[in-house]
Design a protein around this motif. Structure first.
Motif, mmCIF file in Angstrom:
data_model
loop_
_atom_site.group_PDB
_atom_site.id
_atom_site.type_symbol
_atom_site.label_atom_id
_atom_site.label_comp_id
_atom_site.label_asym_id
_atom_site.label_seq_id
_atom_site.Cartn_x
_atom_site.Cartn_y
_atom_site.Cartn_z
ATOM 1 N N VAL B 58 -18.490 -12.186 -9.910
ATOM 2 C CA VAL B 58 -17.454 -11.385 -9.250
ATOM 3 C C VAL B 58 -16.141 -11.444 -10.020
ATOM 4 C CG1 VAL B 58 -16.006 -11.288 -7.182
ATOM 5 C CG2 VAL B 58 -18.483 -11.539 -6.955
ATOM 6 N N THR B 59 -15.841 -12.602 -10.633
ATOM 7 C CA THR B 59 -14.537 -12.821 -11.270
ATOM 8 C C THR B 59 -14.121 -11.704 -12.235
ATOM 9 O OG1 THR B 59 -14.910 -15.179 -11.039
ATOM 10 C CG2 THR B 59 -13.156 -14.504 -12.539
ATOM 11 N N PRO B 60 -14.900 -11.436 -13.304
ATOM 12 C CA PRO B 60 -14.464 -10.353 -14.206
ATOM 13 C C PRO B 60 -14.520 -8.978 -13.546
ATOM 14 C CG PRO B 60 -16.629 -11.146 -14.842
ATOM 15 C CD PRO B 60 -16.134 -12.081 -13.786
ATOM 16 N N TYR B 61 -15.379 -8.830 -12.534
ATOM 17 C CA TYR B 61 -15.462 -7.549 -11.837
ATOM 18 C C TYR B 61 -14.149 -7.243 -11.118
ATOM 19 C CZ TYR B 61 -20.325 -6.366 -12.601
ATOM 20 O OH TYR B 61 -21.494 -5.978 -13.186
ATOM 21 N N ILE B 62 -13.555 -8.280 -10.503
ATOM 22 C CA ILE B 62 -12.272 -8.069 -9.830
ATOM 23 C C ILE B 62 -11.247 -7.582 -10.854
ATOM 24 C CG2 ILE B 62 -10.333 -9.198 -8.648
ATOM 25 C CD1 ILE B 62 -12.301 -11.090 -7.373
ATOM 26 N N LEU B 63 -11.163 -8.313 -11.988
ATOM 27 C CA LEU B 63 -10.130 -7.986 -12.976
ATOM 28 C C LEU B 63 -10.371 -6.622 -13.610
ATOM 29 C CD1 LEU B 63 -9.838 -11.562 -14.391
ATOM 30 C CD2 LEU B 63 -7.985 -10.264 -13.345
ATOM 31 N N ALA B 196 -8.272 -14.409 -10.921
ATOM 32 C CA ALA B 196 -8.537 -13.036 -10.488
ATOM 33 C C ALA B 196 -7.805 -12.725 -9.188
ATOM 34 C CB ALA B 196 -10.042 -12.834 -10.320
ATOM 35 N N MET B 197 -7.834 -13.669 -8.259
ATOM 36 C CA MET B 197 -7.154 -13.465 -6.972
ATOM 37 C C MET B 197 -5.647 -13.333 -7.173
ATOM 38 S SD MET B 197 -9.266 -13.170 -4.603
ATOM 39 C CE MET B 197 -10.897 -13.550 -4.044
ATOM 40 N N CYS B 199 -4.169 -12.255 -9.795
ATOM 41 C CA CYS B 199 -3.921 -10.940 -10.396
ATOM 42 C C CYS B 199 -3.971 -9.836 -9.341
ATOM 43 C CB CYS B 199 -4.939 -10.649 -11.489
ATOM 44 S SG CYS B 199 -4.606 -11.560 -12.996
ATOM 45 N N ALA B 200 -4.894 -9.976 -8.379
ATOM 46 C CA ALA B 200 -4.964 -8.973 -7.310
ATOM 47 C C ALA B 200 -3.654 -8.959 -6.523
ATOM 48 C CB ALA B 200 -6.150 -9.267 -6.385
ATOM 49 N N ILE B 201 -3.118 -10.152 -6.257
ATOM 50 C CA ILE B 201 -1.848 -10.226 -5.528
ATOM 51 C C ILE B 201 -0.713 -9.629 -6.373
ATOM 52 C CG2 ILE B 201 -0.135 -11.814 -4.548
ATOM 53 C CD1 ILE B 201 -2.561 -13.676 -3.907
ATOM 54 N N ILE B 202 -0.754 -9.925 -7.675
ATOM 55 C CA ILE B 202 0.279 -9.372 -8.568
ATOM 56 C C ILE B 202 0.234 -7.838 -8.533
ATOM 57 C CG2 ILE B 202 0.960 -9.098 -11.000
ATOM 58 C CD1 ILE B 202 0.077 -11.981 -11.450
ATOM 59 N N MET B 203 -0.978 -7.287 -8.608
ATOM 60 C CA MET B 203 -1.090 -5.827 -8.598
ATOM 61 C C MET B 203 -0.523 -5.267 -7.296
ATOM 62 S SD MET B 203 -4.242 -3.221 -8.956
ATOM 63 C CE MET B 203 -4.417 -1.846 -7.825
ATOM 64 N N TRP B 204 -0.903 -5.886 -6.173
ATOM 65 C CA TRP B 204 -0.399 -5.419 -4.883
ATOM 66 C C TRP B 204 1.127 -5.487 -4.872
ATOM 67 C CZ3 TRP B 204 2.401 -8.509 -1.436
ATOM 68 C CH2 TRP B 204 2.708 -7.891 -0.201
#
Lengths: 319, 348
Positions: B58-63, B196-197, B199-204
Motif C-alpha cells: 500500500v505504501t508506494p500506492y498511496i504516494l 506516506a501518511m 505526505c497525505a496530510i501534507i497534500m491535504w
C-alpha cells in the motif's frame, strides 16, 4: 567490414523493427485525426501479439505456411473488437480519453497473461514454428547497389507496411471519408453542422486504430519475439505514439519517424558488433526516439500540433 | 441528494461492478470466483505476514496516488509518475550507498533526495507545458522510457561495474525495522507507511489550508479566470508538477530504502505509477480518498499473490478487476445518467 556491408545488416533490420511501429502509428493517426487520443495503442498491440501467437500455435498444422498471414488478420479483428471498449468509454460515455487508454493497457496485459496461464499453464507460450520468412524480393533485389540494401533479407509484411502508409495518406487527404475524419478532429461542431455524424466517424477512427495496432502487435510478435509473454510488447505502442507525433500526425511522416526509430532500435541491438557504432553507449540509441519526440514537440524541429479537438469529448449543443 | 451521495456512491459501485465482472470472467473461464476471492481475502488478512506485506504494498500506492491526484487538481495529467518513481528510487539508493552519515541525517537526506529527483524529472513536462504549451501527457510518457533506460545505464555503468544491481544501502539509510518485521512474522513491512501518511496530510494541508493550494486548484478549475484574477498560471503549473513529482520520488525512495534496499536493472516498468492513476481516480483526487483507494488496490495486489497458491486461478485476474474498476469510474457519466433516469421515474 566496409560501410556497404554494414548497411546490408542495418537496413533490413531497421525495416523489420519499424514495420510494427508503422502499422500501429498509422492506427494512431486515424484515431487522433478524428479527435480521440489513444494511449491504449500499447494494450491493443498486446492483444494483437497474443492473438497472433495463439492462433499461430493452434492452427500451424492446418494452414501451414499461410498461418502467419491468417494470424495477422485474426489479430486485426481482435484488436478492432478490443478497441471498441475505448470507443464506447471515450465517445459514448465521455470518459477521459487518457484514463480510458490507461485502462485498456492494464486490461490487455492482465487479460492476455490470464489467458496464457489458463491455456498453457505457464507465463509464456511456446515458440511459433511457422514464421514470416526473410526473403529477397524478386527483381527489386537485383537492382544494383540499393537492391542488396533495401530489398534483400526482408519480410514481405514490412514492405506492405510501407505501401500501407501511402494508402492511408491517400485515404486521409484525398477521399471524402478522410475529409470527414479531419473535419471531426479539427472542429467537430462545424462538421456536425454540415451533417457529418461525429460519433460515427470517431468510432471508425478508434476501430481502425484498433485494427492497425492489432496487426502491429501480431507482426512484432511473429517477427521479433516469436512467442508471447509479459515482455513481448514492451513499449512499442508508446513508441508508435511517439512516431505519430514526431511525424506530425501525417501518415507518411509517421512512417518516416517509425523507420528512424527502427534504425535507433536496430543500432542498439546490432550496433555492438559493428565498427563506427560500438563506441556509442547503447543508452543514447535507446532514449533517442523519446528525447527527439520531446524536442520535436517543443518546436525546435518545426512545431508539431495535434488536431485541435484531440482529447475532447464532443457534446452536442455545448459551446 | 443524488449529487451528494454520488461522491462516495460511484467509486463504491465501480468497485462492486469490477469485482462482479471479474467473477463473470472467472466463471466463463471455468474457475470458481468464490475460491479466488476467499484466497484473495486470506492473502490480505489471513495472517500477520500477509497483512504486513499488504501494508508494505500500500505504501508506494498511496504516494503514487497522491502524485497523480495532486497534478489532477491543477488540471494536469501526470502520467509520468512511473518515471519519476524510478528516478527517485535510484537517487535515494545512491545517497544510501554513497554517504556515511548518522541515521538522523542520512535517512531523511536519502528520502528528500529521492523526492527531489522525482521533482526535477516532473519539472521538465511542467516547464514545457508552461513555456511551450506542450501537452504534459506525451512528454511524461516519453520521459518514463527515458528514465527507465537512463537509470539502467547508471546502475550498470556508473554506480557499479556492469552489475545488474547496486550495493545494499547502509543501515543508517534504511527504513526497514526488525520491530515491524518481527511484529508481522518476518514480512518486509517498513516505516514507509508513516512517511506516506505524512505526505497525505501534507497534500491535504497544501490544497485546503494554504494560498498556494487555493491558487493551484483555481488554475485547475479555470485557467483564464485565474489569470484574470492575477494568478501566475505558468508558475502554478510548474509548481504543481514539481510537488507531484516529489510525491512520486518519495514513492520510489520507499521502494529503494524500505522494500528492497537497493536499485536493480529493470526490464520493464514497476507498474506502480500507472496503478497510481487508478488510485487517484478512485479516490476522487482527495488525500483521504487516495489513502482509502490505495489500501483497496494495494490490498488487492498483495492478496492476489495468494490466489495461485490456493487455487488454479492466475493472479492476473486482479489486474483485470482493477482495469475494469478504472473503466467504470471513468465512465461515471453513464452511471450518473442511469441514476438520474431512475430518480426521475421515482418522482413521477
Amino acid at each position: 567490414m566496409d560501410f556497404y556491408q554494414v548497411l546490408q545488416i542495418i537496413v533490413p533490420s531497421m525495416i523489420g523493427l519499424a514495420a510494427p511501429l508503422i502499422f500501429t502509428a498509422l492506427g494512431g493517426v486515424f484515431s487522433e485525426r478524428t479527435g480521440v487520443v489513444n494511449i491504449g495503442l500499447e494494450g491493443l498491440m498486446v492483444i494483437g501479439a497474443f492473438t497472433g501467437i495463439v492462433f499461430n500455435l493452434t492452427f500451424a498444422d492446418v494452414f501451414g505456411a499461410a498461418t502467419p498471414w491468417i494470424a495477422v488478420l485474426v489479430a486485426m479483428v481482435a484488436g478492432t473488437i478490443f478497441s471498441l471498449l475505448h470507443a464506447v468509454a471515450s465517445i459514448t460515455f465521455r470518459a477521459d480519453q487518457t484514463v480510458s487508454g490507461v485502462a485498456i493497457n492494464l486490461l490487455a496485459v492482465g487479460l492476455t497473461l490470464f489467458l496464457v496461464k489458463k491455456l498453457y499453464g505457464k507465463g509464456q507460450t511456446d515458440m511459433v514454428t511457422e514464421n514470416f520468412d526473410r526473403v529477397d524480393v524478386k527483381f527489386l533485389s537485383d537492382i544494383p547497389i540499393i537492391g542488396k540494401i533495401f530489398f534483400s533479407n526482408g519480410y514481405y509484411i514490412s514492405y506492405i507496411a510501407i505501401v500501407l502508409a501511402v494508402v492511408v495518406w491517400y485515404i486521409i487527404f484525398k477521399t471524402p471519408f478522410g475529409l470527414r475524419i479531419r473535419a471531426v478532429g479539427e472542429h467537430p461542431m462545424a462538421a456536425d453542422t454540415m451533417g457529418v455524424n461525429v460519433a460515427k466517424i470517431r468510432y471508425a477512427g478508434v476501430l481502425l486504430s484498433g485494427a492497425f495496432a492489432g496487426i502491429g502487435g501480431a507482426v512484432h510478435a511473429m517477427t521479433v519475439s516469436n512467442e508471447f509473454s509479459h515482455s513481448t510488447i514492451n513499449g512499442q505502442g508508446f513508441m508508435a505514439i511517439a512516431a505519430m507525433i514526431f511525424g506530425k500526425w501525417h501518415p507518411l511522416g509517421a512512417m518516416g519517424a517509425a523507420l528512424f526509430f527502427g534504425l535507433a532500435q536496430s543500432l542498439s541491438i546490432v550496433g555492438a558488433s559493428l565498427p563506427f557504432f560500438k563506441d556509442i553507449p547503447s543508452v543514447y540509441l535507446l532514449i533517442a526516439p523519446y528525447v527527439l519526440t520531446i524536442i520535436a514537440l517543443t518546436g525546435f524541429i518545426g512545431r508539431a500540433d495535434a488536431p485541435k479537438a484531440s482529447g475532447l469529448p464532443y457534446i452536442k449543443g455545448k459551446r | 441528494m443524488v449529487k451528494k451521495m454520488s461522491g462516495l456512491f460511484i467509486p463504491v459501485l465501480s468497485v462492486v461492478l469490477g469485482l462482479l465482472a471479474g467473477a463473470i470472467i472467472m466463471l466463463v473461464s471455468g474457475y470458481n470466483p468464490i475460491d479466488a476471492y476467499s484466497a484473495l481475502l486470506y492473502g490480505i488478512f489471513g495472517d500477520s505476514y500477509f497483512l504486513g506485506e499488504a501494508i508494505r504494498t500500500v505504501t508506494p500506492y498511496i504516494l503514487a496516488g497522491l502524485a497523480v491526484a495532486f497534478a489532477f487538481r491543477t488540471g494536469l495529467f501526470n502520467i509520468g509518475v512511473e518515471g519519476q518513481l524510478i528516478v527517485g528510487w535510484l537517487a535515494a539508493v545512491w545517497v544510501g550507498t554513497t554517504f556515511e552519515l548518522p541515521m538522523l541525517i542520512h535517512l531523511p537526506l536519502a528520502i528528500l533526495v529521492g523526492g527531489l529527483a522525482g521533482a526535477v524529472w516532473a519539472f521538465i513536462p511542467g516547464l514545457l507545458k508552461a513555456k511551450f504549451r506542450v501537452h504534459e501527457v506525451i512528454v511524461s510518457i516519453m520521459l518514463n522510457y527515458t528514465a527507465l533506460h537512463v537509470t539502467n545505464y547508471i546502475i550498470s555503468y556508473v554506480l557499479t561495474d556492469k552489475l545488474d544491481k547496486t550495493n545494499n544501502i547502509f543501515a543508517t539509510a534504511t527504513l526497514r525495522s526488525p520491530f515491524l518485521s518481527g511484529l508481522t512474522d518476518g514480512s518486509r513491512l517498513h516505516w514507509g507507511i508513516i512517511v506516506a501518511m505524512i505526505c497525505a496530510i501534507i497534500m491535504w494541508f497544501i490544497l485546503e489550508k494554504t494560498t498556494t493550494g487555493f491558487e493551484l486548484k483555481a488554475v485547475g478549475f479555470n485557467q483564464h479566470a485565474s489569470e484574470y484574477a492575477g494568478m501566475n498560471v505558468n508558475r502554478n503549473i510548474m509548481m504543481s508538477m514539481v510537488i507531484s513529482g516529489a510525491f512520486a520520488g518519495f514513492a520510489g525512495a520507499m521502494e529503494g530504502l524500505g522494500t528492497f534496499g537497493y536499485a536493480s536493472i529493470k526490464g520493464g516498468f514497476t507498474g506502480i505509477g500507472f496503478d497510481g492513476i487508478a488510485v487517484a481516480l478512485l479516490g476522487a483526487n482527495t488525500a483521504i480518498g487516495v489513502v482509502l483507494a490505495a489500501f483497496l488496490f494495494g490490498g488487492l495486489k498483495a492478496g492476489a499473490l495468494n490466489i495461485p497458491v490456493e487455487t488454479p486461478i492466475p493472479n492476473e485476474i486482479v489486474d483485470i478487476v482493477i482495469a475494469l474498476i478504472i473503466f467504470f469510474v471513468a465512465s461515471s457519466y453513464f452511471i450518473r445518467w442511469i441514476l438520474n433516469r431512475i430518480n426521475k421515474k421515482g418522482v413521477k
